[in-house]
Design an enzyme around this catalytic site. Structure first.
Site, PDB file in Angstrom:
ATOM      1  N   ARG A  91       0.844  -1.195   0.000  1.00 52.79           N
ATOM      2  CA  ARG A  91       0.000   0.000   0.000  1.00 52.79           C
ATOM      3  C   ARG A  91       0.879   1.246   0.000  1.00 52.79           C
ATOM      4  O   ARG A  91       2.090   1.155   0.124  1.00 52.79           O
ATOM      5  CB  ARG A  91      -1.013  -0.018   1.167  1.00 52.79           C
ATOM      6  CG  ARG A  91      -0.471  -0.593   2.425  1.00 52.79           C
ATOM      7  CD  ARG A  91      -0.054   0.289   3.554  1.00 52.79           C
ATOM      8  NE  ARG A  91      -0.203   1.675   3.467  1.00 52.79           N
ATOM      9  CZ  ARG A  91       0.822   2.520   3.596  1.00 52.79           C
ATOM     10  NH1 ARG A  91       2.065   2.081   3.784  1.00 52.79           N
ATOM     11  NH2 ARG A  91       0.630   3.819   3.530  1.00 52.79           N
ATOM     12  N   GLY A  92       0.204   2.403  -0.124  1.00 50.00           N
ATOM     13  CA  GLY A  92       0.936   3.653  -0.313  1.00 50.00           C
ATOM     14  C   GLY A  92       1.023   3.900  -1.812  1.00 50.00           C
ATOM     15  O   GLY A  92       1.367   2.993  -2.574  1.00 50.00           O
ATOM     16  N   ALA A  93       0.711   5.141  -2.233  1.00 48.89           N
ATOM     17  CA  ALA A  93       0.554   5.413  -3.665  1.00 48.89           C
ATOM     18  C   ALA A  93       1.776   5.001  -4.507  1.00 48.89           C
ATOM     19  O   ALA A  93       1.624   4.244  -5.480  1.00 48.89           O
ATOM     20  CB  ALA A  93       0.223   6.898  -3.858  1.00 48.89           C
TER      21      ALA A  93
ATOM     22  N   GLN B 205      -2.455   2.725   9.752  1.00 54.14           N
ATOM     23  CA  GLN B 205      -1.152   2.793   9.078  1.00 54.14           C
ATOM     24  C   GLN B 205      -0.166   3.663   9.867  1.00 54.14           C
ATOM     25  O   GLN B 205       1.051   3.477   9.756  1.00 54.14           O
ATOM     26  CB  GLN B 205      -1.316   3.364   7.654  1.00 54.14           C
ATOM     27  CG  GLN B 205      -2.002   2.438   6.683  1.00 54.14           C
ATOM     28  CD  GLN B 205      -3.498   2.670   6.607  1.00 54.14           C
ATOM     29  OE1 GLN B 205      -4.127   3.067   7.591  1.00 54.14           O
ATOM     30  NE2 GLN B 205      -4.082   2.406   5.460  1.00 54.14           N
TER      31      GLN B 205
ATOM     32  N   ASP C 107      -2.095  10.873  -2.441  1.00 56.47           N
ATOM     33  CA  ASP C 107      -2.434   9.817  -3.407  1.00 56.47           C
ATOM     34  C   ASP C 107      -2.703  10.379  -4.797  1.00 56.47           C
ATOM     35  O   ASP C 107      -2.549   9.681  -5.801  1.00 56.47           O
ATOM     36  CB  ASP C 107      -3.645   9.022  -2.923  1.00 56.47           C
ATOM     37  CG  ASP C 107      -3.229   8.121  -1.787  1.00 56.47           C
ATOM     38  OD1 ASP C 107      -3.133   8.614  -0.648  1.00 56.47           O
ATOM     39  OD2 ASP C 107      -2.930   6.940  -2.056  1.00 56.47           O
TER      40      ASP C 107
ATOM     41  N   LYS D 223      -4.941   9.979   2.748  1.00 55.45           N
ATOM     42  CA  LYS D 223      -5.639   9.114   3.720  1.00 55.45           C
ATOM     43  C   LYS D 223      -6.720   9.875   4.475  1.00 55.45           C
ATOM     44  O   LYS D 223      -6.512  11.015   4.894  1.00 55.45           O
ATOM     45  CB  LYS D 223      -4.600   8.537   4.687  1.00 55.45           C
ATOM     46  CG  LYS D 223      -5.117   7.628   5.781  1.00 55.45           C
ATOM     47  CD  LYS D 223      -6.003   6.506   5.279  1.00 55.45           C
ATOM     48  CE  LYS D 223      -5.377   5.677   4.185  1.00 55.45           C
ATOM     49  NZ  LYS D 223      -6.380   4.814   3.474  1.00 55.45           N
TER      50      LYS D 223
HETATM   51  O1  MRU Z   1      -4.701   3.223   1.957  1.00 52.50           O
HETATM   52  P1  MRU Z   1      -3.221   3.448   1.914  1.00 52.50           P
HETATM   53  O2  MRU Z   1      -2.509   2.933   3.114  1.00 52.50           O
HETATM   54  O3  MRU Z   1      -2.611   2.982   0.623  1.00 52.50           O
HETATM   55  O4  MRU Z   1      -3.086   5.039   1.942  1.00 52.50           O
HETATM   56  C1  MRU Z   1      -1.811   5.605   1.915  1.00 52.50           C
HETATM   57  C2  MRU Z   1      -1.807   7.080   1.986  1.00 52.50           C
HETATM   58  O5  MRU Z   1      -2.831   7.725   2.018  1.00 52.50           O
HETATM   59  C3  MRU Z   1      -0.470   7.742   1.890  1.00 52.50           C
HETATM   60  O6  MRU Z   1      -0.433   8.916   2.646  1.00 52.50           O
HETATM   61  C4  MRU Z   1      -0.182   8.104   0.408  1.00 52.50           C
HETATM   62  O7  MRU Z   1      -0.415   6.995  -0.406  1.00 52.50           O
HETATM   63  C5  MRU Z   1       1.201   8.576   0.229  1.00 52.50           C
HETATM   64  S1  MRU Z   1       2.404   7.312   0.440  1.00 52.50           S
HETATM   65  C6  MRU Z   1       3.911   7.983   0.068  1.00 52.50           C
END
Ligand code: MRU
Length: 346
Positions: free
Chosen positions: A49-51, A198, A239, A250
């Site tokens: 996970r994470g963009a 997270q 994201d 998030k």
């Molecule tokens: O649902 P997730 O855990 O994938 O959400 C992640 C986030 O919102 C992060 O802040 C975003 O993807 C940036 S990660 C460098």
């Protein structure tokens, strides 16, 4: 400093090896993704996970899925690649990095010369480049962002925008890692980031592992922390960033930005240029992923609300550009008014 690598090729080069983030902080377990089901399941269930990390895992996963097809006719391979990419893209709609990375690999496939084996090799080089470039972009974000930090700066972050979420040292956490390398001691706070935690599970884990002290709070405590103890800076990831600087991140980011504005705390967004989406004019156009009700009704499989009660569970929210003091990307520090007309300009 011990920085974790969240996504890489398997030793045989035919699959993708990820850290299964669902199991942290209790267990550090790696998982191999080889089939389309492996890849879509890992992204949908937030094992990865994470963009930026889902962009990298999607691109590498697409190559892994096609790896056994080297003897196929090339036109069949390209059709299979498009179908697999559609399935991977559909897993998580909000982070633009996923479709951006898949499009890069598909474009490379259609431009490649030679047979299917040569096409798969070209796709693999593109996916590897996406990983390598992300690592470099994270480093540059850290180097631009460290200018905002001094000894004793009190930083509040949300969710996990660290090494686990990227191919490198993270986005929001990158300036904190660079500060630590340079002997600058900042005080880090992180919201637990309900519903999937997270912040407390992942950000607190990776910072602690790297030797950087961090304090965890529940999301509802952030405004009180700003008023009672003081916070100098909020730094979060993104994201998708629309052309006008509206930021999807998030769920809870928007509330944090409102609290930061009320308390005169600068609100900083750190993201690679792969998260800029010039084709989306404002945040109103961003599709927000809705997730299952049980993520809100339970914590760690234990019910915290009556079974069957209605639950509201958008995975992300949009923070209007008017609440964002600074956007740090790999190409520099951007200030309002934002106008991201291309992915490389402000
Ligand atoms: O649902 P997730 O855990 O994938 O959400 C992640 C986030 O919102 C992060 O802040 C975003 O993807 C940036 S990660 C460098």
């Amino acid at each position: 400093m011990k920085i974790i690598q969240s996504v890489r090729w398997t030793d045989d080069g035919l699959g993708v090896r990820i850290i299964d983030q669902r199991l942290l902080p209790a267990r550090l377990v790696e998982r191999e993704l080889r089939s389309l089901d492996d890849v879509t399941d890992a992204i949908r269930t937030l094992a990865v996970r994470g963009a930026p990390a889902i962009g990298i895992a999607g691109a590498m996963g697409l190559v892994a899925v096609l790896a056994p097809n080297a003897k196929q006719r090339r036109d069949t391979l390209l059709a299979d690649a498009r179908n697999a990419a559609d399935a991977i893209r559909a897993t998580r709609p909000t982070a633009v990095n996923l479709s951006w990375a898949l499009e890069r690999v598909l474009a490379r496939a259609s431009q490649a010369d030679g047979d299917s084996a040569a096409t798969i090799a070209a796709m693999r080089r593109e996916a590897t480049a996406i990983l390598d470039e992300d690592r470099e972009m994270c480093r540059r974000i850290g180097e631009h962002g460290v200018s905002l930090l001094r000894d004793g700066t009190r930083v509040l972050t949300h969710c996990n925008a660290g090494a686990l979420a990227t191919g490198g040292i993270g986005t929001a956490l990158a300036p904190i890692y660079v500060a630590a390398e340079r002997g600058i001691t900042v005080e880090v706070f992180v919201d637990e980031s309900r519903p999937l935690l997270q912040g407390s599970r992942l950000t607190a884990w990776e910072l602690t592992r790297a030797g950087i002290p961090v304090t965890v709070l529940t999301d509802g405590m952030a405004a009180s922390l700003m008023r009672e103890r003081g916070i100098d800076l909020c730094v979060v990831g993104a994201d998708r960033i629309a052309a006008n600087g509206d930021v999807a991140n998030k769920i809870g980011t928007y509330g944090l930005a409102i609290a930061a504005r009320y308390h005169d705390v600068p609100f900083v967004v750190a993201a690679p240029t792969s998260t800029l989406d010039p084709s989306t004019k404002t945040g109103e156009e961003i599709i927000i992923e809705e997730r299952g009700a049980d993520e809100v009704r339970c914590i760690g499989g234990v019910a915290t609300a009556p079974a069957g009660v209605d639950a509201y569970n958008p995975a992300f929210d949009v923070t209007p550009a008017s609440l964002v003091s600074t956007i740090i990307t790999d190409v520099g520090v951007h200030r309002p008014p934002y106008n991201f007309v291309s992915a490389r300009t402000s």
